[in-house]
Design a protein around this motif. Structure first.
Motif, PDB file in Angstrom:
ATOM      1  N   ASN A  26       0.841  -1.195   0.000  1.00  0.00           N
ATOM      2  CA  ASN A  26       0.000   0.000   0.000  1.00  0.00           C
ATOM      3  C   ASN A  26       0.878   1.248   0.000  1.00  0.00           C
ATOM      4  OD1 ASN A  26      -2.256  -1.681   0.226  1.00  0.00           O
ATOM      5  ND2 ASN A  26      -2.063  -1.730   2.447  1.00  0.00           N
ATOM      6  N   SER A  74       1.436   4.053 -14.344  1.00  0.00           N
ATOM      7  CA  SER A  74       0.179   4.462 -14.970  1.00  0.00           C
ATOM      8  C   SER A  74       0.461   5.730 -15.772  1.00  0.00           C
ATOM      9  CB  SER A  74      -0.926   4.708 -13.918  1.00  0.00           C
ATOM     10  OG  SER A  74      -0.612   5.815 -13.118  1.00  0.00           O
ATOM     11  N   ASP A 194      -1.281  -4.591  -8.368  1.00  0.00           N
ATOM     12  CA  ASP A 194      -2.399  -3.658  -8.157  1.00  0.00           C
ATOM     13  C   ASP A 194      -3.113  -3.358  -9.468  1.00  0.00           C
ATOM     14  OD1 ASP A 194      -1.840  -3.571  -5.483  1.00  0.00           O
ATOM     15  OD2 ASP A 194      -0.582  -1.776  -5.624  1.00  0.00           O
ATOM     16  N   ASN A 195      -2.321  -3.093 -10.529  1.00  0.00           N
ATOM     17  CA  ASN A 195      -2.937  -2.810 -11.827  1.00  0.00           C
ATOM     18  C   ASN A 195      -3.726  -4.014 -12.332  1.00  0.00           C
ATOM     19  OD1 ASN A 195      -1.837  -0.253 -11.903  1.00  0.00           O
ATOM     20  ND2 ASN A 195       0.001  -0.886 -12.988  1.00  0.00           N
ATOM     21  N   ASN A 196      -3.172  -5.218 -12.099  1.00  0.00           N
ATOM     22  CA  ASN A 196      -3.875  -6.419 -12.537  1.00  0.00           C
ATOM     23  C   ASN A 196      -5.192  -6.598 -11.785  1.00  0.00           C
ATOM     24  OD1 ASN A 196      -4.181  -8.912 -13.933  1.00  0.00           O
ATOM     25  ND2 ASN A 196      -3.495  -9.990 -12.123  1.00  0.00           N
ATOM     26  N   ASN A 197      -5.176  -6.334 -10.472  1.00  0.00           N
ATOM     27  CA  ASN A 197      -6.424  -6.434  -9.698  1.00  0.00           C
ATOM     28  C   ASN A 197      -7.463  -5.432 -10.181  1.00  0.00           C
ATOM     29  OD1 ASN A 197      -5.338  -8.470  -8.108  1.00  0.00           O
ATOM     30  ND2 ASN A 197      -4.515  -7.043  -6.596  1.00  0.00           N
ATOM     31  N   LYS A 198      -6.984  -4.203 -10.481  1.00  0.00           N
ATOM     32  CA  LYS A 198      -7.916  -3.186 -10.980  1.00  0.00           C
ATOM     33  C   LYS A 198      -8.499  -3.593 -12.326  1.00  0.00           C
ATOM     34  CE  LYS A 198      -5.667   0.684  -8.606  1.00  0.00           C
ATOM     35  NZ  LYS A 198      -4.907   1.945  -8.784  1.00  0.00           N
ATOM     36  N   LEU A 199      -7.636  -4.132 -13.206  1.00  0.00           N
ATOM     37  CA  LEU A 199      -8.122  -4.556 -14.520  1.00  0.00           C
ATOM     38  C   LEU A 199      -9.092  -5.725 -14.404  1.00  0.00           C
ATOM     39  CD1 LEU A 199      -4.821  -4.344 -16.607  1.00  0.00           C
ATOM     40  CD2 LEU A 199      -6.797  -2.845 -16.771  1.00  0.00           C
ATOM     41  N   ALA A 201     -11.042  -6.398 -11.819  1.00  0.00           N
ATOM     42  CA  ALA A 201     -12.307  -5.862 -11.289  1.00  0.00           C
ATOM     43  C   ALA A 201     -13.085  -5.127 -12.371  1.00  0.00           C
ATOM     44  CB  ALA A 201     -12.015  -4.931 -10.111  1.00  0.00           C
ATOM     45  N   ALA A 202     -12.353  -4.308 -13.182  1.00  0.00           N
ATOM     46  CA  ALA A 202     -13.029  -3.586 -14.262  1.00  0.00           C
ATOM     47  C   ALA A 202     -13.596  -4.549 -15.296  1.00  0.00           C
ATOM     48  CB  ALA A 202     -12.048  -2.619 -14.921  1.00  0.00           C
ATOM     49  N   GLU A 205     -16.734  -6.139 -13.878  1.00  0.00           N
ATOM     50  CA  GLU A 205     -17.835  -5.169 -13.912  1.00  0.00           C
ATOM     51  C   GLU A 205     -18.367  -4.998 -15.321  1.00  0.00           C
ATOM     52  OE1 GLU A 205     -18.709  -0.532 -12.518  1.00  0.00           O
ATOM     53  OE2 GLU A 205     -16.710  -1.425 -12.289  1.00  0.00           O
TER      54      GLU A 205
END
Length: 355
Positions: A26, A74, A194-199, A201-202, A205
């Protein structure tokens, strides 16, 4: 305050973060607002530093080495690891252009630091020739000199010290490079995770939205199909209404004829009543006339009942036609709204597929 020998060579503003030392995953914000982040150069030592001050506290004090790497995680965020400070710094910029400028300057300063280190090493080798002896060179063990065994022992001791010193420096350099690389790879790994988790999740969704839109599209298509069937039924009923219009016209004509006939019979009854006293002479004629009168009255009552039924049927037909026309209008308006929503959903799906 910074020493006078250091001069700023590049400055920008960014939000400063440091990696959480406990989780190493974090980011912890170093300040609530964006701070000025500057590159400084020490001309006397040939050292480059990244410095950011918040109030009276130095938020960033990182000396740049050739082993450091600035990574863009990013479009507006970048990071680098500092093994001396035992942390990873992160910077959030206002735009992608500011991030690119900072990254380019980092690369320039890193290359300058590498050249400065090589130049410093060259000077050290020139001023201290004994460092040119590497650990791979083997010195003759028995050295016989006219000076005696004491000088032979001294010479071998100095050579051993040089070899030990060289080996220590090599080991320190390897450990330093290894720790820096480990921190850099760890920081990059956490950033990619982190980027992979965000991708992911996106993506979930987006898939959920697509499934929901597909279900809604199928429901709208079914509803539109039912509306089309209802309109077709109403149109077929409309054709039947046209035939009922013809029946209504015929019925109206029949009613008019019945009214005229009733009116004529009424006149005939009145005339017979007015003439019965003077013209009825025989009992037989009187009975016949009364019977005829009764028949005419019964016929008149039957005609009046038929007229009433015909008027009632005409009123019901007119009311039913008005009701059906109103229902057709409402269904047509509802179908237009559903078709418009269906077109918007198709456009949304098309844009989603393109993205």
């Amino acid at each position: 305050l910074l020493p006078c020998r250091e001069q700023p060579i590049f400055s920008t503003r960014a939000h400063v973060f440091q990696i959480d030392p406990a989780t190493k995953r974090n980011w912890i914000p170093a300040s609530k607002h964006a701070l000025t982040v500057s590159y400084f150069y020490d001309g006397t030592r040939g050292v480059y530093r990244i410095i950011s001050v918040g109030g009276t506290k130095a938020i960033i004090n990182s000396t740049i080495t050739p082993n450091m790497t600035f990574t863009k995680t990013s479009q507006k965020f970048g990071q680098w690891a500092d093994s001396r400070a035992n942390t990873v710094y992160g910077l959030g910029f206002a735009s992608e252009q500011h991030l690119s400028q900072f990254a380019e300057k980092f690369q320039e300063v890193k290359e300058a630091a590498r050249l400065a280190r090589e130049k410093s090493q060259d000077k050290t080798e020139l001023t201290n020739p004994a460092l040119n002896i590497t650990s791979h060179q083997v010195l003759p063990s028995p050295i016989i000199s006219s000076n005696g065994p004491g000088e032979d022992k001294l010479f071998r001791s100095q050579s051993a010290d040089v070899e030990i010193t060289t080996e220590k420096e090599r080991l320190k350099k390897m450990l330093s490079e290894g720790s820096v690389s480990e921190v850099q790879w760890e920081a990059e790994f956490f950033s990619l995770q982190d980027n992979n988790n965000k991708l992911v999740a996106a993506l979930h969704e987006a898939n959920a939205n697509v499934d929901q839109w597909k279900k809604q599209l199928v429901a709208y298509q079914e509803e539109a199909e039912s509306l089309r069937q209802r309109v077709a039924e109403l149109e077929s009923q409309g054709t039947q209404d046209s035939s009922s219009e013809n029946n209504k016209e015929e019925l109206s004509q029949t009613l008019e004829e019945l009214e005229l006939l009733i009116k004529a019979k009424d006149e005939e009854i009145q005339m017979l009543k007015s003439q019965k006293c003077g013209r009825w002479e025989a009992e037989g004629e009187r009975e016949e006339t009364l019977q005829k009168l009764q028949e005419l009255e019964a016929r008149n009552a039957e005609l009046e009942q038929r007229l009433h039924l015909a008027e009632q049927s005409l009123a019901e037909s007119l009311a039913e036609r008005d009701k059906m026309q109103t229902e057709v209008t409402k269904l047509a308006e509802l179908m237009d709204v559903k078709l418009f929503e269906l077109s918007e959903i198709r456009q949304g799906l098309a844009k989603l597929v393109e993205s």
